[in-house]
Design an enzyme around this catalytic site. Structure first.
Site, PDB file in Angstrom:
ATOM      1  CD  GLU A 127      80.063  96.156  62.441  1.00 57.00           C
ATOM      2  OE1 GLU A 127      80.999  95.470  61.998  1.00 57.00           O
ATOM      3  OE2 GLU A 127      78.999  96.354  61.815  1.00 57.00           O
TER       4      GLU A 127
ATOM      5  CG  ASP B 253      81.933  98.483  60.586  1.00 60.20           C
ATOM      6  OD1 ASP B 253      82.559  98.710  61.649  1.00 60.20           O
ATOM      7  OD2 ASP B 253      82.232  97.553  59.820  1.00 60.20           O
TER       8      ASP B 253
ATOM      9  CD  GLN C 239      85.673  98.328  57.391  1.00 59.68           C
ATOM     10  OE1 GLN C 239      86.884  98.413  57.477  1.00 59.68           O
ATOM     11  NE2 GLN C 239      85.010  97.292  57.850  1.00 59.68           N
TER      12      GLN C 239
ATOM     13  CG  ASP D 172      82.995  92.685  63.109  1.00 59.62           C
ATOM     14  OD1 ASP D 172      83.173  91.461  63.226  1.00 59.62           O
ATOM     15  OD2 ASP D 172      83.270  93.289  62.055  1.00 59.62           O
TER      16      ASP D 172
ATOM     17  NE  ARG E 123      84.427  89.212  57.618  1.00 65.80           N
ATOM     18  CZ  ARG E 123      85.454  88.877  58.412  1.00 65.80           C
ATOM     19  NH1 ARG E 123      85.478  87.668  58.965  1.00 65.80           N
ATOM     20  NH2 ARG E 123      86.422  89.729  58.682  1.00 65.80           N
TER      21      ARG E 123
ATOM     22  CE  LYS F 215      81.977  90.879  59.879  1.00 59.70           C
ATOM     23  NZ  LYS F 215      83.162  91.781  59.803  1.00 59.70           N
TER      24      LYS F 215
ATOM     25  CD  GLU G 252      81.099  95.345  53.201  1.00 57.87           C
ATOM     26  OE1 GLU G 252      80.186  96.073  53.642  1.00 57.87           O
ATOM     27  OE2 GLU G 252      81.863  94.696  53.914  1.00 57.87           O
TER      28      GLU G 252
ATOM     29  CE  LYS H  35      77.749  95.368  58.494  1.00 55.54           C
ATOM     30  NZ  LYS H  35      78.993  95.816  59.170  1.00 55.54           N
TER      31      LYS H  35
END
Length: 430
Positions: A287, A244, A165, A314, A368, A339, A207, A390
């Site tokens: 992650e 991740d 990801q 996570d 997020r 988060k 992102e 992050k």
């Protein structure tokens, strides 16, 4: 002076064009605090419930009117007159008002919006920036975190053939956050040049990272290494790499299905695969290396490479203190991703960070994929001495807003500003 006079919520849009909730809390002295709630694309099964309307005729079922109504109705009625300076008491009242384990009745988005907006209001009433006020609720020290910059997107964050990801650069070899940010930005632009030179797309994902149609995960790493060198930095010294994997997204019937590598691997084989990568590349952080329900695999991964690589939970921990404590007791991972909307209140978020510090786990404050212009996580990272943050790539204003807030905080701290840098990973041994 800090008693709550009014609570109001509205439906706004996030960075993906989906509705989210924004809350405003006004104190009796007329000072107002505002906070907007983010939303994730890949989510852990144990996350607190984000309340969506489900009405397909409106916003494709993703409206948050019910959560907004909960804030403007039952939550406002319960909290008007309450002292906003009692953050712990306020959050516990919110939790009890919801009355469910997963915050499914009122919605974690409703609770978090009010929780954060209250902190903003009280900070403003005290004429303090949010980071300074939050530092009085827990940690007394503050520091600037290492940014984990997601510059290639794959998996659920992009429409390409890359399984993993996020591919991140971590600028650790610098004396200040501002210099680290500059390095990351220059690498980002160098990567754009590298991808263009290969005839690949430089469109960006959720992102802000590039989402090129690479043939494999290895090609993503190689492109980033070339970009680091082209920008004038040394991989493994100035800049380290992070992943991740988000492996819950591609685990099927007990196997990890890597389309890019044309492999279906058992947990043991996937641990071998990741171990090989750590040997070949300057990777310092992984992650969600194993799926959230593959605790046996996580145990094996931690025992294999946990002494030399940061292993971040996570989906594994979902910022939940109860789940996190199980992981600590079991010796699973060595870091937690924080988060806020996974757990639903500021107090529970701070509790998870404090728990990480006590257990000598790293705490990484995170955005997020569905974000807003809200910059609260930057202040939280500084106030809690979290060593890393992050918040995406080096484009899209919803991501850059957090970096800009960290620059402001660094300037405000002046000579007292301390950048975590390599110290963020001091417990890891090669």
């Amino acid at each position: 002076m800090t008693a709550i006079a009014k609570i109001y919520a509205r439906e706004i849009l996030d960075s993906r064009g989906n509705p989210t909730l924004e809350a405003e809390v006004t104190l009796e002295n007329a000072v107002c605090g505002r906070a907007a709630v983010p939303s994730g694309a890949s989510t852990g099964t144990k996350e607190a419930v984000e309340l969506r309307d489900g009405d397909k005729t409106r916003y494709l079922g993703k409206g948050v009117r019910a959560a907004v109504d909960n804030v403007n109705g039952v939550i406002a009625a319960a909290l008007v007159g309450f002292d906003g300076a009692d953050q712990t008491g306020l959050d516990h009242r919110l939790i009890n008002l919801d009355g469910t384990e997963n915050k499914g009745r009122l919605g974690a988005n409703a609770l978090l919006g009010v929780s954060l907006a209250t902190a903003h209001a009280v900070a403003a009433a005290r004429k303090q920036p949010l980071w300074m006020y939050l530092s009085t609720l827990g940690e007394s020290k503050v520091s600037l975190p290492v940014p984990m910059m997601n510059i290639i997107n794959g998996g659920a964050h992009a429409d390409n053939n890359v399984d993993f990801q996020e591919f991140m650069v971590l600028p650790v070899g610098f004396a200040s956050f501002s210099e680290a940010l500059r390095a990351g930005t220059e690498i980002f632009h160098a990567l754009k040049s590298v991808l263009k030179g290969q005839g690949l797309s430089t469109a960006v994902g959720d992102e802000g990272g590039f989402a090129p149609d690479l043939r494999s995960n290895v090609e993503a790493l190689d492109a980033i290494l070339e970009a680091i060198g082209r920008a004038g930095y040394i991989a493994g010294e100035d800049v380290l790499l992070g992943l991740d994997v988000a492996s819950s997204e591609f685990r099927d019937n007990g196997k990890y299905n890597l389309v890019g590598e044309n492999k279906r691997l058992t947990s043991e084989q996937f641990v071998d695969f990741l171990d090989d990568w750590v040997t070949q590349y300057p990777i310092i952080s992984i992650e969600d290396g194993l799926a959230e329900d593959d605790w046996a695999g996580w145990k094996q991964l931690t025992e294999r490479i946990g002494h030399k690589v940061q292993l971040v939970g996570d989906d594994l921990f979902v910022t939940n203190p109860k789940v996190f404590q199980e992981g600590i007791t079991s010796g699973i991972a060595n870091a937690i991703l924080i988060k806020l909307n996974q757990i639903g209140t500021l107090t529970e978020t701070l509790e998870s960070i404090a728990m990480a510090h006590r257990a000598q786990y790293a705490a990484i404050v995170s955005h997020r994929s569905g974000e807003t212009e809200d910059t609260s996580i930057a202040d939280i990272a500084v106030a809690t001495t979290a060593t890393q943050i992050k918040t995406g790539s080096l484009c899209r204003s919803d991501r850059v807003a957090k970096y800009n807030q960290l620059l402001r905080i660094e300037q405000a701290l002046g000579v007292g500003a301390r950048y975590a840098g390599r110290d963020a990973f001091v417990s890891l041994k090669s």
